[in-house]
Design an enzyme around this catalytic site. Structure first.
Site, PDB file in Angstrom:
ATOM      1  N   GLU A  92       0.845  -1.201   0.000  1.00 58.84           N
ATOM      2  CA  GLU A  92       0.000   0.000   0.000  1.00 58.84           C
ATOM      3  C   GLU A  92       0.876   1.246   0.000  1.00 58.84           C
ATOM      4  O   GLU A  92       1.880   1.303   0.708  1.00 58.84           O
ATOM      5  CB  GLU A  92      -0.878   0.006   1.256  1.00 58.84           C
ATOM      6  CG  GLU A  92      -1.755   1.246   1.350  1.00 58.84           C
ATOM      7  CD  GLU A  92      -2.600   1.258   2.614  1.00 58.84           C
ATOM      8  OE1 GLU A  92      -3.596   0.527   2.660  1.00 58.84           O
ATOM      9  OE2 GLU A  92      -2.249   1.993   3.553  1.00 58.84           O
ATOM     10  N   HIS A 149      -8.190   3.231  -3.723  1.00 58.79           N
ATOM     11  CA  HIS A 149      -9.146   3.353  -2.610  1.00 58.79           C
ATOM     12  C   HIS A 149     -10.116   4.500  -2.934  1.00 58.79           C
ATOM     13  O   HIS A 149      -9.754   5.467  -3.609  1.00 58.79           O
ATOM     14  CB  HIS A 149      -8.423   3.695  -1.305  1.00 58.79           C
ATOM     15  CG  HIS A 149      -7.507   2.618  -0.809  1.00 58.79           C
ATOM     16  ND1 HIS A 149      -7.176   2.483   0.518  1.00 58.79           N
ATOM     17  CD2 HIS A 149      -6.844   1.630  -1.449  1.00 58.79           C
ATOM     18  CE1 HIS A 149      -6.347   1.461   0.669  1.00 58.79           C
ATOM     19  NE2 HIS A 149      -6.125   0.932  -0.514  1.00 58.79           N
ATOM     20  N   HIS A 166     -14.187  -3.233  14.528  1.00 59.04           N
ATOM     21  CA  HIS A 166     -14.006  -1.811  14.184  1.00 59.04           C
ATOM     22  C   HIS A 166     -14.173  -0.977  15.445  1.00 59.04           C
ATOM     23  O   HIS A 166     -15.025  -1.288  16.290  1.00 59.04           O
ATOM     24  CB  HIS A 166     -15.043  -1.415  13.114  1.00 59.04           C
ATOM     25  CG  HIS A 166     -14.891  -0.008  12.637  1.00 59.04           C
ATOM     26  ND1 HIS A 166     -15.672   1.026  13.115  1.00 59.04           N
ATOM     27  CD2 HIS A 166     -14.030   0.558  11.759  1.00 59.04           C
ATOM     28  CE1 HIS A 166     -15.301   2.156  12.518  1.00 59.04           C
ATOM     29  NE2 HIS A 166     -14.318   1.898  11.689  1.00 59.04           N
ATOM     30  N   GLN A 198       5.441   5.770  15.301  1.00 58.15           N
ATOM     31  CA  GLN A 198       4.478   5.162  14.384  1.00 58.15           C
ATOM     32  C   GLN A 198       3.693   4.038  15.097  1.00 58.15           C
ATOM     33  O   GLN A 198       2.493   3.895  14.926  1.00 58.15           O
ATOM     34  CB  GLN A 198       5.260   4.599  13.194  1.00 58.15           C
ATOM     35  CG  GLN A 198       4.451   3.794  12.204  1.00 58.15           C
ATOM     36  CD  GLN A 198       5.349   2.821  11.414  1.00 58.15           C
ATOM     37  OE1 GLN A 198       6.567   2.807  11.557  1.00 58.15           O
ATOM     38  NE2 GLN A 198       4.741   2.016  10.601  1.00 58.15           N
TER      39      GLN A 198
HETATM   40  P1  FAD Z   1     -18.043   0.484   7.291  1.00 58.95           P
HETATM   41  O1  FAD Z   1     -17.913  -0.858   6.699  1.00 58.95           O
HETATM   42  O2  FAD Z   1     -19.190   1.308   6.852  1.00 58.95           O
HETATM   43  O3  FAD Z   1     -18.072   0.289   8.877  1.00 58.95           O
HETATM   44  C1  FAD Z   1     -17.977   1.394   9.775  1.00 58.95           C
HETATM   45  C2  FAD Z   1     -18.704   1.057  11.072  1.00 58.95           C
HETATM   46  O4  FAD Z   1     -20.121   0.980  10.826  1.00 58.95           O
HETATM   47  C3  FAD Z   1     -18.330  -0.297  11.677  1.00 58.95           C
HETATM   48  O5  FAD Z   1     -18.327  -0.152  13.070  1.00 58.95           O
HETATM   49  C4  FAD Z   1     -19.432  -1.234  11.219  1.00 58.95           C
HETATM   50  O6  FAD Z   1     -19.663  -2.308  12.122  1.00 58.95           O
HETATM   51  C5  FAD Z   1     -20.639  -0.290  11.168  1.00 58.95           C
HETATM   52  N1  FAD Z   1     -21.606  -0.646  10.109  1.00 58.95           N
HETATM   53  C6  FAD Z   1     -21.314  -1.004   8.827  1.00 58.95           C
HETATM   54  N2  FAD Z   1     -22.453  -1.231   8.152  1.00 58.95           N
HETATM   55  C7  FAD Z   1     -23.481  -0.981   9.004  1.00 58.95           C
HETATM   56  C8  FAD Z   1     -24.912  -1.035   8.896  1.00 58.95           C
HETATM   57  N3  FAD Z   1     -25.491  -1.381   7.749  1.00 58.95           N
HETATM   58  N4  FAD Z   1     -25.654  -0.714   9.979  1.00 58.95           N
HETATM   59  C9  FAD Z   1     -25.064  -0.351  11.158  1.00 58.95           C
HETATM   60  N5  FAD Z   1     -23.713  -0.297  11.323  1.00 58.95           N
HETATM   61  C10 FAD Z   1     -22.941  -0.600  10.269  1.00 58.95           C
HETATM   62  N6  FAD Z   1      -9.535   5.446   5.355  1.00 58.95           N
HETATM   63  C11 FAD Z   1      -9.335   6.483   4.478  1.00 58.95           C
HETATM   64  O7  FAD Z   1      -9.750   7.622   4.754  1.00 58.95           O
HETATM   65  N7  FAD Z   1      -8.695   6.287   3.277  1.00 58.95           N
HETATM   66  C12 FAD Z   1      -8.230   5.057   2.897  1.00 58.95           C
HETATM   67  O8  FAD Z   1      -7.668   4.920   1.810  1.00 58.95           O
HETATM   68  C13 FAD Z   1      -8.407   3.953   3.795  1.00 58.95           C
HETATM   69  N8  FAD Z   1      -7.994   2.701   3.474  1.00 58.95           N
HETATM   70  C14 FAD Z   1      -8.227   1.658   4.324  1.00 58.95           C
HETATM   71  C15 FAD Z   1      -7.823   0.355   3.948  1.00 58.95           C
HETATM   72  C16 FAD Z   1      -8.049  -0.729   4.788  1.00 58.95           C
HETATM   73  C17 FAD Z   1      -7.607  -2.113   4.351  1.00 58.95           C
HETATM   74  C18 FAD Z   1      -8.668  -0.529   6.060  1.00 58.95           C
HETATM   75  C19 FAD Z   1      -8.867  -1.691   7.001  1.00 58.95           C
HETATM   76  C20 FAD Z   1      -9.080   0.755   6.443  1.00 58.95           C
HETATM   77  C21 FAD Z   1      -8.875   1.847   5.580  1.00 58.95           C
HETATM   78  N9  FAD Z   1      -9.288   3.141   5.922  1.00 58.95           N
HETATM   79  C22 FAD Z   1      -9.083   4.197   5.049  1.00 58.95           C
HETATM   80  C23 FAD Z   1      -9.917   3.404   7.226  1.00 58.95           C
HETATM   81  C24 FAD Z   1     -11.457   3.267   7.169  1.00 58.95           C
HETATM   82  O9  FAD Z   1     -11.980   4.207   6.275  1.00 58.95           O
HETATM   83  C25 FAD Z   1     -12.011   3.478   8.582  1.00 58.95           C
HETATM   84  O10 FAD Z   1     -11.698   2.375   9.380  1.00 58.95           O
HETATM   85  C26 FAD Z   1     -13.494   3.813   8.687  1.00 58.95           C
HETATM   86  O11 FAD Z   1     -13.784   4.206  10.035  1.00 58.95           O
HETATM   87  C27 FAD Z   1     -14.448   2.668   8.367  1.00 58.95           C
HETATM   88  O12 FAD Z   1     -14.534   2.440   7.025  1.00 58.95           O
HETATM   89  P2  FAD Z   1     -15.288   1.113   6.485  1.00 58.95           P
HETATM   90  O13 FAD Z   1     -15.358   1.222   5.021  1.00 58.95           O
HETATM   91  O14 FAD Z   1     -14.702  -0.104   7.075  1.00 58.95           O
HETATM   92  O15 FAD Z   1     -16.763   1.379   7.103  1.00 58.95           O
END
Ligand code: FAD
Length: 295
Positions: free
Chosen positions: A17, A76, A147, A210
């Site tokens: 990444e 992303h 999360h 870090q």
């Molecule tokens: P979601 O899948 O929407 O989940 C967020 C929260 O909501 C979780 O607690 C989940 O349990 C809950 N949830 C999900 N769906 C529902 C539903 N239908 N009803 C109720 N609750 C629900 N961030 C950046 O800004 N830029 C990046 O490029 C980036 N890359 C990443 C790459 C990886 C591999 C990972 C693991 C994380 C990355 N992140 C990045 C961080 C990420 O954006 C954060 O962790 C963010 O808080 C959650 O994003 P998500 O897409 O997992 O959210």
């Protein structure tokens, strides 16, 4: 090439990444990092999306550059602070730039938007839109230790299952430092019927600041064994770097031996760290791929 096809062909895939520069003016520097990482033979390279969408143009530009080098890019895309129209345009731009692979994320919700109505609440809504707009390979995020916002692991897994059903091809985990957390998560995910390939996200910890920052943000647990290493070598950058590379290498060997589908290195734009780990693993990755050919 679609990443899901790579995952199904190579045994344990190996990817890295990188993050784009905040300012477009520094794009050549990041392109040089991207080239060094492609030259290492990474199966694909992912390019993050700056929180709030500020680096949107740089993300697609670097992803396109990786594809032009003959590599495979994963761009992303986040939606938490975007309108539907902005997301539509971002997806159209990915198509225009010939990018087939997207990591669809909600992103962190900026403090100033937390109590305001937003177009997107969860990543599932973004996945549905990307699916509707084109023939993309869609990856998504998952969290072996849950999360940070979620009340329980069980609830997080239910949300993950619903998200995968929106059209996810593969998942990549948040960083973790204790493989047993990953194995336990894999077991629970499979029990829930989450059967897409899950790639293990590994962060080589090469400096103590870090380590602290990453663990605070991600909620990842630092095992005692690693804490001792950080306490002992954290003030010596070269020693800490060597120890961090060795620790990540050991984690990866164990994961490959246990049949993981892929390793994703959070390289923090440090090709030398990625190169050291890949060199440590050259025969191991070779043996894994040869084993696949013999199966
Ligand atoms: P979601 O899948 O929407 O989940 C967020 C929260 O909501 C979780 O607690 C989940 O349990 C809950 N949830 C999900 N769906 C529902 C539903 N239908 N009803 C109720 N609750 C629900 N961030 C950046 O800004 N830029 C990046 O490029 C980036 N890359 C990443 C790459 C990886 C591999 C990972 C693991 C994380 C990355 N992140 C990045 C961080 C990420 O954006 C954060 O962790 C963010 O808080 C959650 O994003 P998500 O897409 O997992 O959210």
């Amino acid at each position: 090439m679609k990443i899901i096809d790579i995952i199904h062909t190579v045994g344990a895939s190996f990817s890295c990444e990188i993050f784009p520069p905040k300012s477009y003016m520094n794009i050549d520097k990041t392109k040089a990092v991207a080239k060094s990482i492609c030259d290492l033979g990474s199966d694909f390279v992912s390019v993050t999306y700056g929180a709030g969408g500020g680096t949107s143009q740089q993300t697609v530009e670097i992803a396109r550059y990786i594809n032009q080098l003959g590599g495979t890019a994963l761009a992303h895309l986040t939606c938490a602070s975007s309108s539907r129209e902005e997301v539509k345009q971002a997806i159209a731009r990915l198509k225009d730039y010939g990018i087939q692979n997207v990591l669809a994320l909600r992103g962190d919700i900026p403090a100033e938007l937390r109590d305001k109505p937003r177009d997107y609440t969860y990543a599932g809504e973004l996945i549905t839109e990307i699916r509707a707009q084109g023939d993309f390979c869609i990856g998504d995020a998952c969290y072996p230790e849950g999360h940070v916002e979620c009340e329980s692991m069980e609830q997080d897994l239910n949300h993950l299952k619903a998200k995968v059903e929106c059209g996810v091809d593969f998942l990549t985990t948040q960083m973790f430092f204790d493989n047993t957390a990953f194995y336990s998560f894999m077991f629970r995910a499979l029990k829930k019927g989450i059967d897409v390939p899950i790639i293990a996200g590994i962060m080589p910890m090469t400096n103590s600041a870090q380590i602290r920052r990453s663990c605070e943000l991600s909620g990842a647990t630092l095992p005692t064994r690693f804490r001792r290493i950080a306490d002992r070598f954290g003030d010596d950058p070269e020693a800490m770097k060597q120890a961090g590379i060795a620790y990540a290498t050991e984690q990866i060997i164990d994961l490959i031996a246990n049949g993981v589908k892929g390793i994703h290195l959070y390289t923090m734009n440090k090709p030398d760290v990625a190169a050291a780990i890949m060199s440590n693993l050259s025969y191991i990755v070779g043996a894994d791929r040869a084993g696949l050919r013999h199966d």
